[in-house]
Each structure stands twice: as structure tokens, then as C-alpha cells.
Design a protein around this motif. Structure first.
Motif, mmCIF file in Angstrom:
data_model
loop_
_atom_site.group_PDB
_atom_site.id
_atom_site.type_symbol
_atom_site.label_atom_id
_atom_site.label_comp_id
_atom_site.label_asym_id
_atom_site.label_seq_id
_atom_site.Cartn_x
_atom_site.Cartn_y
_atom_site.Cartn_z
ATOM 1 N N VAL A 74 -10.977 -3.619 -4.455
ATOM 2 C CA VAL A 74 -10.055 -2.994 -5.068
ATOM 3 C C VAL A 74 -9.878 -1.507 -4.448
ATOM 4 O O VAL A 74 -10.690 -0.686 -4.374
ATOM 5 N N ILE A 75 -8.689 -1.091 -4.158
ATOM 6 C CA ILE A 75 -8.289 0.424 -3.974
ATOM 7 C C ILE A 75 -7.341 0.819 -4.728
ATOM 8 O O ILE A 75 -6.304 0.319 -5.099
ATOM 9 N N THR A 76 -7.947 1.662 -5.800
ATOM 10 C CA THR A 76 -6.988 2.175 -6.823
ATOM 11 C C THR A 76 -6.937 3.609 -6.853
ATOM 12 O O THR A 76 -7.705 4.598 -6.639
ATOM 13 N N ASP A 77 -5.465 3.998 -7.312
ATOM 14 C CA ASP A 77 -5.248 5.389 -7.270
ATOM 15 C C ASP A 77 -5.801 5.841 -8.833
ATOM 16 O O ASP A 77 -6.166 4.972 -9.537
ATOM 17 N N ILE A 78 -5.810 7.253 -8.925
ATOM 18 C CA ILE A 78 -6.610 7.724 -10.158
ATOM 19 C C ILE A 78 -5.484 7.991 -11.218
ATOM 20 O O ILE A 78 -5.487 7.402 -12.461
ATOM 21 N N ASN A 79 -4.744 8.716 -11.120
ATOM 22 C CA ASN A 79 -3.610 9.111 -11.770
ATOM 23 C C ASN A 79 -2.438 8.126 -12.093
ATOM 24 O O ASN A 79 -1.485 8.125 -11.381
ATOM 25 N N MET A 80 -2.513 7.357 -13.118
ATOM 26 C CA MET A 80 -1.373 6.411 -13.386
ATOM 27 C C MET A 80 -0.997 6.170 -14.793
ATOM 28 O O MET A 80 -1.892 6.371 -15.725
ATOM 29 N N PRO A 81 0.067 5.728 -15.362
ATOM 30 C CA PRO A 81 0.299 5.626 -16.399
ATOM 31 C C PRO A 81 -0.271 4.150 -16.936
ATOM 32 O O PRO A 81 -0.804 3.473 -16.019
ATOM 33 N N ILE A 82 -0.391 3.964 -18.209
ATOM 34 C CA ILE A 82 -0.710 2.910 -19.048
ATOM 35 C C ILE A 82 -2.460 2.634 -18.939
ATOM 36 O O ILE A 82 -2.959 2.816 -19.849
ATOM 37 N N MET A 83 -2.910 2.506 -17.462
ATOM 38 C CA MET A 83 -4.253 2.631 -17.446
ATOM 39 C C MET A 83 -4.444 3.350 -16.099
ATOM 40 O O MET A 83 -4.361 2.853 -15.223
#
Length: 129
Positions: free
Chosen positions: A59-68
Motif C-alpha cells: 500500500v502507498i498512502t497519502d497522509i492528509n486525507m478526509p475520513i481516515m
């Protein structure tokens, strides 16, 4: 035959999906596929419904996101899925983010703008493992 990895990308900017598709298909070939989610909750729902704790998932995920946000996603993934590896990604290239990500179990911090050659090599390492 080694178990195939699933590749997931999580970012709240829908345009990011297209950018990744273009760069990664050029670097890895047209057959390369990944799942895209707009927030951590969508990704967790997918994981809970489609993956076992031992599945190989990158998984590559951004840090600043809405909801979770990405940190919460990272924590939840590491608690529930032994076979998951997570790289965190952010425009905020700070030691706080890097340290927090590492403490939560991230394998890498990718600053934005993303180095797609680095991402492609990380994926290739898993494809050929």
C-alpha cells in the motif's frame, strides 16, 4: 509459485490515480494493475472484504486525507494484516511525519512530488520476490 502481491494506492486527489497509471504503465508495462481509494476507510473496507491477514499487499498512502488519514490507515492495516507493507507519502517532508510513520510500521516515506522510478523499483522488488 510465489503468491502475487496486491498493490493499493490511497490518495484523496482523484487525479493522482491517472498520474500513477501513466507513469507506472510506462515503467512496468500495460499489464500492471493497482486498486485506488480516495481515503483510508475505502482502503480498509476493501482489505476487510478481499484480503486475508497473510495476503501479500503493498500500500502507498497519502497522509492528509478526509475520513481516515494515512497514519490511522497504517495503524489499522498493521494491526489486522500481517502480510501488508505500507509506504507513506506526503508533500510535508518533515522528520515528525517520517518518525511517526516509521514508529507505526511504514517501510518508507515518499515525499511529494513522487519519484515514480523509486515507486516502480519498490513494486518490481515485490513482483520478482
Amino acid at each position: 509459485m510465489p503468491e502475487r502481491y496486491k498493490f493499493l494506492l490511497v490518495d484523496d486527489e482523484p487525479d493522482i490515480k491517472e498520474i500513477y497509471e501513466i507513469f507506472l504503465s510506462n515503467l512496468l508495462g500495460k499489464d500492471f494493475q493497482f486498486q485506488f481509494f480516495l481515503n483510508g476507510e475505502e482502503c480498509m473496507n476493501y482489505m476487510n472484504n478481499n484480503c486475508t491477514p497473510d495476503d501479500k499487499v503493498f500500500v502507498i498512502t497519502d497522509i492528509n486525507m478526509p475520513i481516515m488519514d494515512g497514519f490511522t490507515l497504517l495503524k489499522n492495516l498493521k494491526e489486522s494484516f500481517r502480510g501488508v507493507e505500507v509506504a507513506i507519502c506526503s508533500a510535508y517532508d518533515t522528520n515528525d511525519y517520517k518518525t511517526r510513520g516509521k514508529d507505526l510500521g511504514a517501510i518508507e516515506f515518499l515525499p511529494k512530488p513522487v519519484d515514480f522510478e523509486r515507486v516502480a523499483s519498490m513494486i518490481e522488488e515485490r513482483i520478482t520476490a
